[in-house]
Design an enzyme around this catalytic site. Structure first.
Site, short mmCIF file in Angstrom:
data_model
loop_
_atom_site.label_atom_id
_atom_site.label_comp_id
_atom_site.label_asym_id
_atom_site.label_seq_id
_atom_site.Cartn_x
_atom_site.Cartn_y
_atom_site.Cartn_z
N ASP A 74 0.83 -1.26 0.00
CA ASP A 74 -0.01 0.09 0.01
C ASP A 74 0.85 1.16 0.03
O ASP A 74 0.25 2.43 -0.18
CB ASP A 74 -0.90 0.06 1.29
CG ASP A 74 -0.43 -0.07 2.38
OD1 ASP A 74 1.00 -0.23 2.40
OD2 ASP A 74 -1.02 0.33 3.40
N ASP A 113 -0.81 -5.98 -0.31
CA ASP A 113 -1.29 -5.48 1.16
C ASP A 113 -2.54 -5.19 0.80
O ASP A 113 -3.11 -4.67 -0.24
CB ASP A 113 -0.68 -3.98 1.02
CG ASP A 113 0.35 -4.08 2.23
OD1 ASP A 113 0.56 -4.81 2.83
OD2 ASP A 113 1.27 -3.09 2.06
N LYS A 143 -1.17 -9.37 2.82
CA LYS A 143 -0.66 -9.04 4.16
C LYS A 143 -1.64 -7.83 4.65
O LYS A 143 -2.27 -7.06 4.16
CB LYS A 143 0.64 -8.11 3.84
CG LYS A 143 1.38 -7.48 5.05
CD LYS A 143 2.78 -7.14 4.85
CE LYS A 143 3.18 -5.86 4.35
NZ LYS A 143 2.45 -4.61 4.71
N GLU A 145 -2.14 -5.55 8.46
CA GLU A 145 -1.52 -4.60 9.34
C GLU A 145 -2.39 -4.79 10.81
O GLU A 145 -3.69 -4.89 10.79
CB GLU A 145 -1.29 -3.35 9.25
CG GLU A 145 -0.29 -2.83 8.16
CD GLU A 145 -0.05 -1.50 8.11
OE1 GLU A 145 -0.45 -0.78 8.65
OE2 GLU A 145 0.68 -0.96 6.92
N GLU A 211 7.92 -3.82 11.13
CA GLU A 211 8.58 -2.68 11.12
C GLU A 211 9.18 -1.86 12.36
O GLU A 211 8.31 -1.78 12.85
CB GLU A 211 7.68 -2.05 10.13
CG GLU A 211 7.95 -0.81 9.44
CD GLU A 211 7.09 -0.02 8.42
OE1 GLU A 211 6.29 -0.86 7.86
OE2 GLU A 211 7.59 0.93 7.89
O1 KIV Z 1 3.68 -1.20 1.85
C1 KIV Z 1 4.56 -1.45 2.10
O2 KIV Z 1 5.60 -1.19 1.19
C2 KIV Z 1 5.13 -2.22 2.97
C3 KIV Z 1 6.34 -2.22 3.66
C4 KIV Z 1 6.70 -1.22 4.43
C5 KIV Z 1 6.60 -3.44 4.28
O3 KIV Z 1 4.01 -2.56 4.11
#
Ligand code: KIV
Length: 293
Positions: A74, A113, A143, A145, A211
């Site tokens: 994202d 993401d 992914k 968060e 992170e």
């Molecule tokens: O979106 C992204 O680039 C990320 C990385 C910072 C892991 O989530």
């Protein structure tokens, strides 16, 4: 260019043991990196590399360079779409980027993401968005968060057949709630971070990404979970490392986070090419006879 061999994917034994191959008539078949290969990497005490990618050519180049995991992050929000943070980017904006990356990477595992607002409401919402990224975006995994409070969401997604990478520590989508870009997991927060990782891994996450976490805390998380871990600003004890590609290759200008290492200076290179092109066009030097019909 030959493909990297970071996790032994091309060894004869591995080829024999691996599943279906990605076949391209013009090139040799390539075995796709699967989530179990990442787990094998951790078991062997080895490492894998992950980079963001948002388009056809970077996906192709990083894939051929042997990068094992490509993240359609994202972070496209603030590296492609011109936003200040990752918060505004939408599912509709990310899906076509994801499709381009997945179509162009023959070997890498492609992780997408889920953007802010597309999975927080309920496990059902998360499953529905995850399905879209696998079905329409052609991603191999997604992914999200979040803390241990997302364990039930992860469980529902995994049960629906969606491999989930869990992103903990500093989570950019919560930038405002966390009070800006800050290292997470310091002091008494260390135990909370370990608990988050364990809960999310127990719920079925195939990998835990951390992170901006102190290296010692990331090492403790890596010890506490069986699944592979990925770090960005989390020291070198994790199984994998990830960077935003424009940071890694020096395309983005401005201040870099401490965890960024720049392996090239693409911004200078590209600017010089653009200046030279502009000058040749203005002076009438381009196109010459050799570039004319
Ligand atoms: O979106 C992204 O680039 C990320 C990385 C910072 C892991 O989530």
């Amino acid at each position: 260019m030959t493909l990297g061999n970071g996790i032994g994917i091309q060894s004869a034994a591995h080829v024999a043991a691996a599943g279906p191959q990605v076949v391209d008539e013009t090139r040799k078949p390539v075995n796709r990196i699967r989530i179990h290969h990442l787990r094998d990497t951790k078991v062997k005490g080895e490492h894998f590399a992950m980079l963001t990618a948002y388009d056809q050519y970077t996906a192709e180049i990083f894939d051929q360079a042997g990068i094992e995991v490509l993240l359609v992050g994202d972070s496209a929000s603030n590296n492609v779409f011109g936003n200040e943070t990752s918060i505004p980017v939408t599912t509709e904006e990310l899906l076509p980027l994801c499709r381009a990356v997945a179509r162009s990477a023959r070997r890498a595992l492609v992780v997408a993401d889920l953007p802010f607002g597309s999975y927080e409401v309920s496990a059902q919402q998360a499953v529905a968005t995850g399905v879209r990224f696998l079905k329409e975006g052609l991603a191999h995994a997604v992914k999200i968060e979040g803390t241990k409070f997302y364990a039930e969401t992860v469980r529902a997604m995994v049960e629906a057949g969606i491999p989930v990478m869990a992103h903990i520590g500093f989570t950019p989508q919560s930038e405002h709630a966390l009070g800006g870009y800050r290292v997470q997991g310091r002091g008494s927060d260390r135990e909370r971070l370990i608990e988050d990782a364990v809960a999310l891994a127990d719920a079925g996450a195939f990998c835990v990404l951390m992170e901006m976490v102190p290296a010692s805390v990331a090492a403790a998380v890596n010890e506490a979970v069986e699944v592979p871990t990925v770090g960005i600003g989390a020291g070198n004890a994790t199984t994998g490392q990830v960077l935003v590609w424009q940071d890694m290759a020096g395309l983005r200008g401005g201040r870099m986070a401490k965890f960024v290492k720049q392996y090239a200076d693409l911004r200078t290179l590209l600017a010089a090419a653009a200046v030279a092109y502009g000058e040749e066009v203005r002076s009438g030097q381009f196109p010459g006879l050799e570039h004319s019909y």
